[in-house]
Design a protein around this motif. Structure first.
Motif, PDB file in Angstrom:
ATOM      1  N   UNK A   1      37.824  26.869  47.967  1.00  0.00           N
ATOM      2  CA  UNK A   1      38.874  27.764  47.478  1.00  0.00           C
ATOM      3  C   UNK A   1      39.666  28.370  48.630  1.00  0.00           C
ATOM      4  N   UNK A   2      38.949  28.920  49.630  1.00  0.00           N
ATOM      5  CA  UNK A   2      39.655  29.605  50.715  1.00  0.00           C
ATOM      6  C   UNK A   2      40.408  28.629  51.618  1.00  0.00           C
ATOM      7  N   UNK A   3      39.905  27.420  51.745  1.00  0.00           N
ATOM      8  CA  UNK A   3      40.640  26.385  52.473  1.00  0.00           C
ATOM      9  C   UNK A   3      41.964  26.110  51.748  1.00  0.00           C
ATOM     10  N   UNK A   4      41.875  26.065  50.429  1.00  0.00           N
ATOM     11  CA  UNK A   4      43.067  25.818  49.617  1.00  0.00           C
ATOM     12  C   UNK A   4      44.012  27.029  49.653  1.00  0.00           C
ATOM     13  N   UNK A   5      43.460  28.240  49.577  1.00  0.00           N
ATOM     14  CA  UNK A   5      44.292  29.438  49.656  1.00  0.00           C
ATOM     15  C   UNK A   5      45.051  29.479  50.983  1.00  0.00           C
ATOM     16  N   UNK A   6      44.373  29.052  52.042  1.00  0.00           N
ATOM     17  CA  UNK A   6      45.009  29.005  53.364  1.00  0.00           C
ATOM     18  C   UNK A   6      46.173  28.022  53.346  1.00  0.00           C
ATOM     19  N   UNK A   7      45.968  26.880  52.708  1.00  0.00           N
ATOM     20  CA  UNK A   7      47.037  25.877  52.596  1.00  0.00           C
ATOM     21  C   UNK A   7      48.220  26.428  51.796  1.00  0.00           C
ATOM     22  N   UNK A   8      47.903  27.267  50.798  1.00  0.00           N
ATOM     23  CA  UNK A   8      48.949  27.850  49.947  1.00  0.00           C
ATOM     24  C   UNK A   8      49.595  29.075  50.580  1.00  0.00           C
ATOM     25  N   UNK A   9      49.015  29.505  51.725  1.00  0.00           N
ATOM     26  CA  UNK A   9      49.509  30.682  52.450  1.00  0.00           C
ATOM     27  C   UNK A   9      49.447  31.954  51.598  1.00  0.00           C
ATOM     28  N   UNK A  10      48.316  32.132  50.914  1.00  0.00           N
ATOM     29  CA  UNK A  10      48.104  33.350  50.132  1.00  0.00           C
ATOM     30  C   UNK A  10      46.798  34.006  50.581  1.00  0.00           C
ATOM     31  N   UNK A  11      46.720  35.316  50.426  1.00  0.00           N
ATOM     32  CA  UNK A  11      45.520  36.061  50.809  1.00  0.00           C
ATOM     33  C   UNK A  11      44.833  36.597  49.552  1.00  0.00           C
ATOM     34  N   UNK A  12      43.652  36.073  49.265  1.00  0.00           N
ATOM     35  CA  UNK A  12      42.880  36.488  48.094  1.00  0.00           C
ATOM     36  C   UNK A  12      41.780  37.441  48.555  1.00  0.00           C
ATOM     37  N   UNK A  13      41.782  38.643  48.020  1.00  0.00           N
ATOM     38  CA  UNK A  13      40.798  39.651  48.425  1.00  0.00           C
ATOM     39  C   UNK A  13      39.407  39.294  47.906  1.00  0.00           C
ATOM     40  N   UNK A  14      38.397  39.908  48.510  1.00  0.00           N
ATOM     41  CA  UNK A  14      37.018  39.695  48.050  1.00  0.00           C
ATOM     42  C   UNK A  14      36.862  40.138  46.606  1.00  0.00           C
ATOM     43  N   UNK A  15      37.526  41.221  46.238  1.00  0.00           N
ATOM     44  CA  UNK A  15      37.420  41.747  44.875  1.00  0.00           C
ATOM     45  C   UNK A  15      38.034  40.779  43.866  1.00  0.00           C
ATOM     46  N   UNK A  16      39.199  40.228  44.199  1.00  0.00           N
ATOM     47  CA  UNK A  16      39.839  39.266  43.298  1.00  0.00           C
ATOM     48  C   UNK A  16      38.985  38.010  43.193  1.00  0.00           C
ATOM     49  N   UNK A  17      38.467  37.538  44.331  1.00  0.00           N
ATOM     50  CA  UNK A  17      37.634  36.335  44.310  1.00  0.00           C
ATOM     51  C   UNK A  17      36.383  36.561  43.466  1.00  0.00           C
ATOM     52  N   UNK A  18      35.761  37.740  43.582  1.00  0.00           N
ATOM     53  CA  UNK A  18      34.556  38.054  42.809  1.00  0.00           C
ATOM     54  C   UNK A  18      34.833  38.001  41.312  1.00  0.00           C
ATOM     55  N   UNK A  19      36.062  38.343  40.926  1.00  0.00           N
ATOM     56  CA  UNK A  19      36.416  38.330  39.499  1.00  0.00           C
ATOM     57  C   UNK A  19      36.515  36.918  38.941  1.00  0.00           C
ATOM     58  N   UNK A  20      36.575  35.912  39.823  1.00  0.00           N
ATOM     59  CA  UNK A  20      36.655  34.527  39.381  1.00  0.00           C
ATOM     60  C   UNK A  20      35.298  33.986  38.919  1.00  0.00           C
ATOM     61  N   UNK A  21      34.214  34.629  39.324  1.00  0.00           N
ATOM     62  CA  UNK A  21      32.876  34.114  39.048  1.00  0.00           C
ATOM     63  C   UNK A  21      32.673  33.934  37.554  1.00  0.00           C
ATOM     64  N   UNK A  22      32.228  32.731  37.170  1.00  0.00           N
ATOM     65  CA  UNK A  22      32.007  32.432  35.761  1.00  0.00           C
ATOM     66  C   UNK A  22      33.218  31.828  35.077  1.00  0.00           C
ATOM     67  N   UNK A  23      34.349  31.762  35.778  1.00  0.00           N
ATOM     68  CA  UNK A  23      35.561  31.169  35.216  1.00  0.00           C
ATOM     69  C   UNK A  23      35.645  29.694  35.563  1.00  0.00           C
TER      70      UNK A  23
END
Length: 218
Positions: free
Chosen positions: A24-46
Motif C-alpha cells: 500500500x505505502x509503495x503504491x501511495x508513494x507512487x501516487x504522491x499522496x500521504x496516508x496517515x497512520x490513523x487513516x491506514x488503521x481505518x482500512x483494516x477489515x476492508x
C-alpha cells in the motif's frame, strides 16, 4: 453448543499485514499522496476495492479504482512471493488442527482477495481443514458490514447460533456483532490501533482458548 468456527485471515491465521502495508505505502508513494497512520488503521477489515474507493475520494484521484487495485495487487504478490520470513500466527496452526480433530467445521471469511487467500492456503497447506473460504471481494460492502459473516454462517452445516467468529480488527468485531455471532477478539501484535472491546471474549494468544470451552460456546 459450538460447531462452526469462522476465521478471519490477515492477523489471525497469517501475518500478511506487513506485506500489505509495504504494498500500500509503495503504491501511495507512487501516487504522491500521504496516508496517515490513523487513516491506514481505518482500512483494516476492508476489501482492497473499498480501500481504494476511500483513497480515491479522500485525495481526489483521477485514477480508476480497478487500476489502483491491480497495481497494489502486483506489488503485494511480488513481495509475498519473495518474502521468506512469512509465518502462520503463533499457536494458530495447533488451534486449527485441534478444532478440526474435535469435529469442528472451519470456515474462512476474509476481506482478502481470492488470489491472496489461495496463495496463503497453498503455502501453508490449509485447504484440508476448511470446508469453505469466503472472500470480501464478492461483497459490495466491507466489514463492519455483516454480509461476509452472514454468508459464511449460511454456508455452515449448522445454525448461526452454533457459530463463532475469530477476529483481530475493530471492523471485524463490529461485523460479527452486527451479524449477531459470538466473537473472540484476538489481540494481534499488528492490531495496536484496533478496538476489540465489543468482542465477547478477548485473547492475547491462541493457547488461551480451551477447546472444551469452544464446544460449549463459552
Amino acid at each position: 453448543m459450538l460447531k462452526t468456527v469462522i476465521f478471519d485471515m490477515d492477523g489471525v491465521i497469517v501475518d500478511t499485514e506487513p506485506v500489505h502495508k509495504y504494498a500500500y505505502y509503495k503504491h501511495f508513494e507512487e501516487l504522491n499522496i500521504e496516508v496517515s497512520d490513523e487513516l491506514y488503521a481505518s482500512f483494516t477489515g476492508n476489501s482492497t476495492r473499498n480501500v481504494f474507493q476511500k483513497v480515491k475520494d479522500t485525495f481526489n484521484l483521477s485514477h480508476e479504482v480497478e487500476d489502483l487495485i491491480l497495481r497494489k495487487r502486483f506489488l503485494f504478490n511480488d513481495a509475498f512471493d519473495t518474502k521468506e520470513d512469512l509465518y502462520l500466527i503463533e499457536g494458530v496452526e495447533d488451534l486449527i488442527k485441534s478444532l478440526h480433530a474435535h469435529g469442528m467445521e472451519l470456515i474462512l471469511a476474509s476481506s482478502a482477495s481470492k488470489g491472496t487467500i489461495q496463495r496463503v492456503f497453498n503455502r501453508f497447506n490449509l485447504h484440508q481443514y476448511f470446508s469453505h473460504t469466503v472472500s470480501g471481494e464478492d461483497f459490495p460492502k466491507s466489514k463492519p458490514h455483516p454480509a461476509i459473516f452472514l454468508h459464511a454462517a449460511s454456508l455452515s452445516q449448522h445454525p448461526k447460533a452454533n457459530c463463532i467468529v475469530i477476529e483481530d480488527s475493530t471492523n471485524g468485531v463490529e461485523a460479527a456483532n452486527a451479524a449477531e455471532i459470538f466473537c473472540v477478539g484476538y489481540r494481534s501484535t499488528n492490531s495496536k490501533l484496533q478496538d476489540l472491546s465489543k468482542a465477547n471474549k478477548i485473547v492475547n494468544h491462541f493457547n488461551e482458548i480451551d477447546i472444551e470451552a469452544f464446544k460449549r460456546g463459552f
